[in-house]
Design an enzyme around this catalytic site. Structure first.
Site, short mmCIF file in Angstrom:
data_model
loop_
_atom_site.label_atom_id
_atom_site.label_comp_id
_atom_site.label_asym_id
_atom_site.label_seq_id
_atom_site.Cartn_x
_atom_site.Cartn_y
_atom_site.Cartn_z
N GLU A 180 0.82 -1.21 0.00
CA GLU A 180 0.00 0.00 0.00
C GLU A 180 0.86 1.27 0.00
OE1 GLU A 180 -3.16 0.62 0.02
OE2 GLU A 180 -3.33 2.61 0.90
N ASP A 181 1.85 1.30 0.88
CA ASP A 181 2.54 2.57 1.15
C ASP A 181 3.92 2.72 0.54
OD1 ASP A 181 0.41 3.04 2.74
OD2 ASP A 181 1.42 2.63 4.64
#
Ligand code: MN
Length: 740
Positions: free
Chosen positions: A92-93
């Site tokens: 995700e990051d």
């Protein structure tokens, strides 16, 4: 420069220690390869999150480590789960891709991480939370570990929520109490559920929370002494039974104590069962049942049991798999004490639920409650007709909160339905066609209304006719999601048919204006906030929406329909708002801060559902048509609003200067009906003694007792508490509470 380096080194140490703590917390046995993989996952996460920090200022990596530790320690997940937890925010990051993870750890890990990533992505977008929850459940039936790790993630975020802005705290707390706590309950993760609810309460009702926590702390010593006095004689006798056991007193959660205070309308000091005594027995599977009953007989020999308070969830476990014997006995000093008796296996299942259930698969003689439940979840998810919000409401009602009833077909086959199912639900349960064409239903050979609620063991016969079809009011006669979804989709067909004429009308109009149909339709739907064209056509066909009014909002520009940008209030919505008669217009507008700034720049008003007062925790909700509505944080509607429309929540607080403003508070008074004087007595106290205005009063009596609902005009919560205290002090009054 030097100090900075020292800081970095210290931080490094903190992270390394956290990681070691994680490794030590792993309960399952691991081989060299597992250890190597976990280390590798940790190093990938460490590198990937190297430049990120949490809101608290901590290095980001501490979060995945903490989540992995919760998974290991409190859920009991093995290496795969721990690896996934360490990697849960990586895709995700950061730069790391899913295929890198798949190459390193295999397809299973990649799939779970992917599931977790998708969930997060959905949360970050400004889409409806209901839609996200549907995704949570779809991943749940794929691999339950996704949801278990998500729970751990949520728990750690809740534990560290203090660093977030207030409106985000409220939103996350609402979502947690609305979805995650009930889901934890359904999955049997009892400790998670309890902690979720406690942490939510800490945010929404922090004053009450701190208050109870303080009182619990003050009474701790007393309680420990009491528990020891209660346990000592039991130990002597339990030792004679010849098996290993543990016995201890367990404090109840702050939330459950608060619940008792609220529902039983008592003070903290009057809540007797602040703790339960638990006996956990360690015996082989075949001795479980007999040993529990032996322990039960010891308990009830030593302390007198209260009749009707034995709950036997060993013979029939709860639908989330909970097994235990509960009884309430009279302890020293005449105090009621709840005793819970169970085995180590039952205890593990009761605390870790689904996560522990695999370990003991096949040991319990009980049907596999989780498998059955997952089947029903699968069925709900695969049902395409419900929109996300309907789905969420149905799911909560039918899959999270309901127990089940056993129903027999005329042939004697058993069917399992959610408790609260009606005769008509049963018809839809058997087959959609049988539901659609149902004309009459017999339960135990008697004709019953469609809405009749079924009981365990009922036998049912459904009669059908070809030309029968569902109608709107069937929705009220059903409670299951399945039946209601089917009825709704039949109604939708009907609406579609009826809407044909509206569609033709609109087509003609757009053709006259010489604009393209699809594009214009889309704009009209958007401007008037319709979810589907079917609804628009239907409203036009039934003249609920005037087609002339629609086109007042547009003009044609370069062969295209364009919205006229002047502010506009929907006439019918406005009327709706006016219909919900506001009982009193506050003499002057209350002064508020919204997102830390004066609310003057907004259109705003206080919500009628919870009537907030200065002194209450509040938030603002951005409505479609009437600006901001101010609700109490504890408003019963708050959770629903925050979950489904979280992006419309703004933080709000009172300004000091509201002394000139009148507010409304609603209170409920219960008392003994001492004849016609009651009303005078109450109104005298309020008007003459306290000098307050009564807005409305509704009184109902039954067999010597009465219930009175009272709306009064008031300045703030302090004044309200004074009113409640003073009414409580009157003769014949048994309780006075503010209504939510
Ligand atoms: Mn996370």
């Amino acid at each position: 420069m030097e100090t900075f380096l020292v800081g970095v080194q210290e931080e490094h140490k903190v992270v390394e220690t956290a990681y070691e703590g994680l490794i030590q917390s792993i309960r399952v046995s691991m081989d060299e390869k597992d250890r190597k993989n976990i280390r590798e996952a940790y190093e990938i996460a460490l590198k990937a999150h190297a430049n990120q920090r949490r809101k608290s200022g901590d290095p980001y990596i501490l979060h995945p480590i903490a989540v992995a530790r919760i998974c290991a320690e409190e859920i009991g997940l093995g290496p795969t789960g721990i690896i996934c937890a360490l990697l849960h925010d990586v895709v995700e990051d950061t730069e790391i891709t899913l295929s890198e993870i798949e190459n390193k750890f295999g397809v299973r890990v990649a799939k779970i991480v992917d599931g977790l990533t998708k969930l997060d992505a959905a949360y970050n977008a400004e889409s409806h939370q209901a839609e996200n929850f549907k995704k949570v459940l779809s991943t749940l039936i794929d691999d339950v570990r996704v949801v278990l790790i998500k729970m751990a993630d949520r728990l750690h975020n809740m534990r560290t929520l203090g660093f977030m802005e207030r409106h985000k705290q409220l939103k996350i707390a609402a979502e947690t109490s609305y979805i995650y706590a009930p889901l934890a309950h359904r999955l049997g993760l009892y400790n998670f559920k309890t902690e979720f609810l406690d942490l939510c309460m800490k945010i929404t009702d922090s004053e009450v929370y701190q208050n109870i926590a303080k009182k619990l702390n003050e009474t701790k010593k007393d309680r420990e002494n009491y528990v020891n006095k209660f346990i000592a004689p039991l130990k002597e006798k339990l030792n004679e039974l010849g098996f290993a056991y543990r016995i201890f007193g367990r404090p109840k959660s702050i939330y459950s104590i608060w619940n008792k205070i609220r529902t039983k309308k008592v003070e903290f000091e009057e809540v007797y069962d602040l703790f339960a005594v638990r006996i956990i027995i360690d015996v082989p599977a075949e001795k479980e049942r007999i040993s529990c009953w032996q322990a039960y007989s010891v308990v009830t020999d030593v302390h007198t049991p209260i009749a009707d308070r034995l709950k036997d969830w060993i013979t029939t476990p709860k639908s989330n798999g909970y097994e235990s014997l509960h009884t309430t006995v009279i302890g020293p000093g005449g105090r009621f004490v709840e005793v819970q008796i169970r085995t180590e296996r039952m205890d593990e299942i009761s605390e870790k639920g689904y996560a522990a259930h695999w370990k003991y698969k096949g040991i319990s003689s009980q049907p596999d409650v989780y498998e059955r439940w997952l089947d029903s979840v699968r069925e709900t998810i695969e049902n395409p007709s419900a929109n996300a919000i309907e789905f969420l409401v149905d799911f909560r009602a039918n899959s999270l909160f309901k127990e089940e009833v056993y129903i027999y077909t005329p042939k004697g086959d058993v069917q399992l339905l959610p408790a609260g199912s009606t005769a008509l639900d049963f018809a839809f349960h058997i087959h959609t066609d049988i539901g659609y064409h149902c004309t009459s239903i017999r339960v135990n050979n008697k004709l019953v209304p469609f809405g009749k609620v079924l009981k365990n063991g009922d036998q049912i016969q459904v009669h059908t006719a070809k030309n029968q079809k569902p109608s709107e009011d069937w929705l009220k006669m059903t409670t299951t999601g399945k039946a209601q979804a089917k009825i709704r989709s039949a109604m939708k067909e009907e609406r579609k048919r009826k809407g044909e004429i509206g569609k033709e009308y609109l087509e003609r109009k757009l053709k006259n204006l010489k604009v393209e149909f699809e594009e214009s339709l889309e704009l009209i739907l958007k401007v008037f906030d319709y979810k589907s064209s079917v609804d628009l056509y239907f409203d036009i066909a039934t003249e609920t929406r005037d087609i002339q009014d629609i086109f007042k909002r547009f003009h044609v520009d370069a062969g295209k329909l364009k919205e006229i940008s002047a502010p506009f209030v929907f006439p019918e919505l406005d009327k709706q708002a006016a219909d919900k008669k506001t009982p009193v217009k506050p003499s002057e507008k209350p002064k508020l801060l919204v997102n830390g700034e004066s609310a003057e720049q907004y259109e705003y008003s206080l919500a009628n559902c919870c009537n907030p007062l200065p002194g209450d925790d509040i938030f603002a909700f951005l409505t479609h048509n009437v600006g901001l509505k101010i609700h109490r944080s504890s408003c019963p509607n708050a959770a629903h609003l925050m979950v489904n429309y979280g992006y419309r929540i703004l933080s709000a607080s009172w300004q000091q200067s509201n002394a000139e403003v009148n507010f409304i508070a609603e209170i409920k008074i219960i008392g003994v009906d001492s004849g016609p004087g009651v009303i005078e007595q109450l109104s005298h106290q309020i008007s003459s003694q306290l000098g307050l205005n009564i807005r409305s009063m509704a009184i109902e009596g039954d067999e010597g007792y009465f219930e009175c609902r009272l709306k009064i005009i008031i300045k703030n919560t302090d004044q309200l508490h004074m009113v409640i205290k003073s009414l409580q002090a009157l003769d014949n009054i048994s309780s006075v509470v503010r209504l939510d």
